[in-house]
Design a protein around this motif. Sequence first.
Motif, PDB file in Angstrom:
ATOM      1  N   ARG A   1      39.528 -34.691  72.349  1.00  0.00           N
ATOM      2  CA  ARG A   1      40.668 -33.997  72.972  1.00  0.00           C
ATOM      3  C   ARG A   1      41.774 -34.948  73.417  1.00  0.00           C
ATOM      4  NH1 ARG A   1      41.093 -28.798  76.803  1.00  0.00           N
ATOM      5  NH2 ARG A   1      43.212 -29.126  77.560  1.00  0.00           N
ATOM      6  N   TYR A   2      41.395 -36.102  73.993  1.00  0.00           N
ATOM      7  CA  TYR A   2      42.391 -36.961  74.632  1.00  0.00           C
ATOM      8  C   TYR A   2      42.761 -38.191  73.814  1.00  0.00           C
ATOM      9  CZ  TYR A   2      41.300 -34.141  78.750  1.00  0.00           C
ATOM     10  OH  TYR A   2      41.119 -33.101  79.622  1.00  0.00           O
ATOM     11  N   GLY A   3      42.107 -38.382  72.661  1.00  0.00           N
ATOM     12  CA  GLY A   3      42.426 -39.532  71.836  1.00  0.00           C
ATOM     13  C   GLY A   3      41.702 -40.794  72.270  1.00  0.00           C
ATOM     14  N   THR A   4      42.187 -41.934  71.792  1.00  0.00           N
ATOM     15  CA  THR A   4      41.573 -43.231  72.055  1.00  0.00           C
ATOM     16  C   THR A   4      42.529 -44.095  72.863  1.00  0.00           C
ATOM     17  OG1 THR A   4      42.474 -44.382  70.119  1.00  0.00           O
ATOM     18  CG2 THR A   4      40.521 -43.000  69.765  1.00  0.00           C
ATOM     19  N   MET A   5      42.163 -45.348  73.072  1.00  0.00           N
ATOM     20  CA  MET A   5      43.068 -46.262  73.786  1.00  0.00           C
ATOM     21  C   MET A   5      44.392 -46.431  73.059  1.00  0.00           C
ATOM     22  SD  MET A   5      41.864 -47.183  76.725  1.00  0.00           S
ATOM     23  CE  MET A   5      42.693 -48.697  77.229  1.00  0.00           C
ATOM     24  N   ARG A   6      44.394 -46.256  71.773  1.00  0.00           N
ATOM     25  CA  ARG A   6      45.661 -46.298  71.025  1.00  0.00           C
ATOM     26  C   ARG A   6      46.643 -45.269  71.580  1.00  0.00           C
ATOM     27  NH1 ARG A   6      45.397 -44.133  65.026  1.00  0.00           N
ATOM     28  NH2 ARG A   6      45.051 -42.253  66.260  1.00  0.00           N
ATOM     29  N   ASP A   7      46.126 -44.107  71.975  1.00  0.00           N
ATOM     30  CA  ASP A   7      46.968 -43.032  72.487  1.00  0.00           C
ATOM     31  C   ASP A   7      47.233 -43.165  73.980  1.00  0.00           C
ATOM     32  OD1 ASP A   7      46.741 -41.462  69.905  1.00  0.00           O
ATOM     33  OD2 ASP A   7      44.633 -41.526  70.509  1.00  0.00           O
ATOM     34  N   ALA A   8      46.334 -43.847  74.689  1.00  0.00           N
ATOM     35  CA  ALA A   8      46.416 -43.903  76.152  1.00  0.00           C
ATOM     36  C   ALA A   8      47.310 -45.024  76.671  1.00  0.00           C
ATOM     37  CB  ALA A   8      45.016 -44.071  76.745  1.00  0.00           C
ATOM     38  N   VAL A   9      47.514 -46.068  75.869  1.00  0.00           N
ATOM     39  CA  VAL A   9      48.257 -47.235  76.347  1.00  0.00           C
ATOM     40  C   VAL A   9      49.748 -47.058  76.065  1.00  0.00           C
ATOM     41  CG1 VAL A   9      48.595 -49.721  76.114  1.00  0.00           C
ATOM     42  CG2 VAL A   9      46.285 -48.763  76.062  1.00  0.00           C
ATOM     43  N   LEU A  10      50.545 -47.113  77.130  1.00  0.00           N
ATOM     44  CA  LEU A  10      51.998 -47.005  77.004  1.00  0.00           C
ATOM     45  C   LEU A  10      52.661 -48.369  76.893  1.00  0.00           C
ATOM     46  CD1 LEU A  10      52.628 -44.248  79.706  1.00  0.00           C
ATOM     47  CD2 LEU A  10      52.749 -43.968  77.229  1.00  0.00           C
ATOM     48  N   GLY A  11      52.080 -49.368  77.510  1.00  0.00           N
ATOM     49  CA  GLY A  11      52.678 -50.700  77.484  1.00  0.00           C
ATOM     50  C   GLY A  11      51.700 -51.741  77.985  1.00  0.00           C
ATOM     51  N   LEU A  12      52.024 -52.999  77.725  1.00  0.00           N
ATOM     52  CA  LEU A  12      51.137 -54.113  78.051  1.00  0.00           C
ATOM     53  C   LEU A  12      51.926 -55.295  78.586  1.00  0.00           C
ATOM     54  CD1 LEU A  12      49.103 -54.154  74.707  1.00  0.00           C
ATOM     55  CD2 LEU A  12      48.223 -53.326  76.903  1.00  0.00           C
ATOM     56  N   THR A  13      51.259 -56.083  79.423  1.00  0.00           N
ATOM     57  CA  THR A  13      51.693 -57.456  79.685  1.00  0.00           C
ATOM     58  C   THR A  13      50.725 -58.361  78.942  1.00  0.00           C
ATOM     59  OG1 THR A  13      52.510 -56.866  81.888  1.00  0.00           O
ATOM     60  CG2 THR A  13      52.157 -59.211  81.437  1.00  0.00           C
ATOM     61  N   VAL A  14      51.266 -59.249  78.103  1.00  0.00           N
ATOM     62  CA  VAL A  14      50.440 -60.081  77.229  1.00  0.00           C
ATOM     63  C   VAL A  14      50.866 -61.532  77.370  1.00  0.00           C
ATOM     64  CG1 VAL A  14      49.703 -60.510  74.853  1.00  0.00           C
ATOM     65  CG2 VAL A  14      50.221 -58.179  75.590  1.00  0.00           C
ATOM     66  N   VAL A  15      49.886 -62.404  77.512  1.00  0.00           N
ATOM     67  CA  VAL A  15      50.137 -63.851  77.493  1.00  0.00           C
ATOM     68  C   VAL A  15      49.871 -64.350  76.077  1.00  0.00           C
ATOM     69  CG1 VAL A  15      49.413 -66.098  78.372  1.00  0.00           C
ATOM     70  CG2 VAL A  15      49.536 -64.128  79.925  1.00  0.00           C
ATOM     71  N   LEU A  16      50.875 -64.993  75.488  1.00  0.00           N
ATOM     72  CA  LEU A  16      50.736 -65.531  74.142  1.00  0.00           C
ATOM     73  C   LEU A  16      50.056 -66.888  74.190  1.00  0.00           C
ATOM     74  CD1 LEU A  16      54.200 -64.497  72.631  1.00  0.00           C
ATOM     75  CD2 LEU A  16      52.037 -63.224  72.673  1.00  0.00           C
ATOM     76  N   VAL A  17      49.735 -67.418  73.018  1.00  0.00           N
ATOM     77  CA  VAL A  17      48.896 -68.609  72.937  1.00  0.00           C
ATOM     78  C   VAL A  17      49.519 -69.820  73.622  1.00  0.00           C
ATOM     79  CG1 VAL A  17      49.783 -69.396  70.694  1.00  0.00           C
ATOM     80  CG2 VAL A  17      47.411 -69.939  71.367  1.00  0.00           C
TER      81      VAL A  17
END
Length: 469
Positions: free
Chosen positions: A157-173
């Motif tokens: 019904r609610y989908g997966t994390m692909r559907d739940a995540v609106l945005g991210l803070t990400v540290v690159l290498v």
Amino acid sequence: MVHSRIDDKFLEALAAACGGRISLSEDDRRTHGSGEAYHAPMPPDVVAFPSSTDEVSRIAALCHDAGVPIIAFGAGTSLEGNVAAPFGGVCLDLRGMDAIVEIAAADLDCMVQAGVTRLHLNKMLRDTGLFFPIDPGADATIGGMAATRASGTNAVRYGTMRDAVLGLTVVLVDGSIICTGTRTRKSSAGYDLTRLFVGSEGTLGIITEVRLRLHGIPETVRVARSHFETLADAVSTVTQIMQMGIPVARVELADAAQMRAINAYSRSAYPERDTLFFECHGAEGAVAEQIALVEMLVRTHGGLDWTIALNAEDRSRLWQARHDALYASTAQRPGSKGYITDVCVPVSRLGDCIELAREMIAKASFPATIVGHVGDGNFHVICPIDPSSETERKEAHTIADALARQAIAVGGTCTGEHGIGLGKLDYMTIEHGQAGVDAMWLIKRAFDPRGLLNPGKVLPKPSTESPSS
């Protein structure tokens, strides 16, 4: 043995980058080099415990300059060797980053640090009338769930994390920090970096914060179960429910062997037959209609002992039994480890694939069980194997290999929710083709040219070897 690039000077700088919170103890390193499945531990050289995005950034920059691998770690519930450290390096334990940064109830979203667990988040959301529906069973961290594109029992019904995540803070290498996505429900602005990082298993960047889509707590929840004379009847019921578009929230399968294991583990007394569990959400009238339709289809396909859980305690007990499936299965053989399949197929092909699983485990030397989020075509075979027995490991691998290949052949995938890690590398080329894998390598090299982020995971060898491979 400590990696040659990690010397006293490096360790001193690492400790300074995260307030002295590092560990070289054998127990800590071993714990952080393994998940919950059969894979042998592959410990990192050192474990760091950052408490902020800035600390993660400083550690990443330090490792980048020294050429040291970096592996992100959440709750340690992964099942495919996703957090193993085959090349040593620094493990970043993100559980200390457990702040709920913002709850925007009016906009149905929130921002959390990567170490927040799903159960803690829902506890904090309770008074807002909202909840986070993605439920993989284990009390996983939100960062780990995003990194593996987790789903679970509510996905139908609610989908997966692909559907739940609106945005991210990400540290690159190299320590750079980027923010992806927006708080709006749609955007056409450039590449979708959010979905690029969701499911990348820490091989492109380290997720430190996640903005999540939330949902209103449903007015009415009804849970029911029924058992069947044959597994084919249970699967046919699910197929028809989905084809009719009945908006169930969960449809879960546990075969007779799994139900026996659940009863022994949970001291319950459910019928030890092939069983379906259902849950419907919504307004009272709509839920009553949905449950009535489901019951009609269950009975049409020979379902027996139709039972509705009438209160929250009964619902919780029933779903806890389902969530304990892995532990119940391995408890049949004390000291065993779970070798777990994770295929997902079009619902119309679910019956064929489960029948193959049933035929293979009938010949197994260990008491394997079948469970699944069958509403979206995802099911698992749990093989409780002796981790010291190479014969049993090969036997379990034969089952998992046959199911993965059949799933791909009918238009499905070798993994619906557990990710690739080390365990599913062999199927990436089969599923995506060599050209597809090579395209992924172009992305990997662009974000991580030296191959320092969770090396050895997700991608098999590219067709053309290069130093950056």
